[in-house]
Design a protein around this motif. Structure first.
Motif, PDB file in Angstrom:
ATOM      1  N   CYS A   1       3.096  -2.610   5.677  1.00 16.97           N
ATOM      2  CA  CYS A   1       3.706  -2.925   4.379  1.00 16.97           C
ATOM      3  C   CYS A   1       5.206  -2.652   4.410  1.00 16.97           C
ATOM      4  O   CYS A   1       6.006  -3.467   3.963  1.00 16.97           O
TER       5      CYS A   1
ATOM      6  N   GLY B   1       0.826  -1.194   0.000  1.00 14.62           N
ATOM      7  CA  GLY B   1       0.000   0.000   0.000  1.00 14.62           C
ATOM      8  C   GLY B   1       0.864   1.248   0.000  1.00 14.62           C
ATOM      9  O   GLY B   1       2.064   1.187   0.244  1.00 14.62           O
TER      10      GLY B   1
ATOM     11  N   CYS C   1       1.319   2.600   4.193  1.00 12.67           N
ATOM     12  CA  CYS C   1       1.004   1.433   5.013  1.00 12.67           C
ATOM     13  C   CYS C   1       2.220   1.080   5.865  1.00 12.67           C
ATOM     14  O   CYS C   1       3.238   0.625   5.339  1.00 12.67           O
TER      15      CYS C   1
ATOM     16  N   GLU D   1      -2.485  -0.212  -4.397  1.00 12.59           N
ATOM     17  CA  GLU D   1      -3.392   0.942  -4.419  1.00 12.59           C
ATOM     18  C   GLU D   1      -3.226   1.752  -5.697  1.00 12.59           C
ATOM     19  O   GLU D   1      -4.193   2.236  -6.264  1.00 12.59           O
TER      20      GLU D   1
ATOM     21  N   SER E   1       2.626  -1.389  -6.059  1.00 13.59           N
ATOM     22  CA  SER E   1       1.602  -0.762  -5.238  1.00 13.59           C
ATOM     23  C   SER E   1       0.218  -1.253  -5.668  1.00 13.59           C
ATOM     24  O   SER E   1      -0.224  -0.982  -6.790  1.00 13.59           O
TER      25      SER E   1
END
Length: 107
Positions: A31, A25, A28, A56, A54
């Motif tokens: 992450c 993310g 994050c 996202e 990523s």
């Protein structure tokens, strides 16, 4: 880990004997923490290819790989998905599994 941004780049990594694809993310904390731990583990295994993408930023690519939560780490062995783990990963178990597969393939 090399940052990638396309399905084609991921597939290139998967075509190696052993590869890690890490979906992360943008902001994050988990992450980042997992990423640094995985990078420390794979330093001992120079023949493992690793990339980061990523989930996202590229949701279509994440969906193509069945990723619907972040972070997710996928270990490919001989072009086949072997391990898929996420936020609650046991680093000890992951390292043991990586070591076992690495020794089967490269030793």
């Amino acid at each position: 880990m090399k940052k990638v941004s396309s399905t084609e780049e991921i597939r290139e990594f998967i075509n190696s004997d052993m590869a890690i694809v890490y979906f992360t993310g943008l902001d994050c904390g988990a992450c980042e923490a997992i990423k640094y731990k995985v990078e420390d583990i794979i330093k001992e295994y120079p023949k493992i290819e690793a990339c980061e993408i990523s989930g996202e930023k590229y949701p279509n690519i994440a969906a193509e790989f069945g990723i619907f939560s972040l972070p997710i780490l996928i270990l490919y062995v001989d072009k086949k998905e072997t391990i898929r783990t996420g936020r609650n990963v046991s680093m000890l178990d992951l390292e043991k599994d990586i070591d076992r597969y690495y020794n089967m393939i490269f030793n």
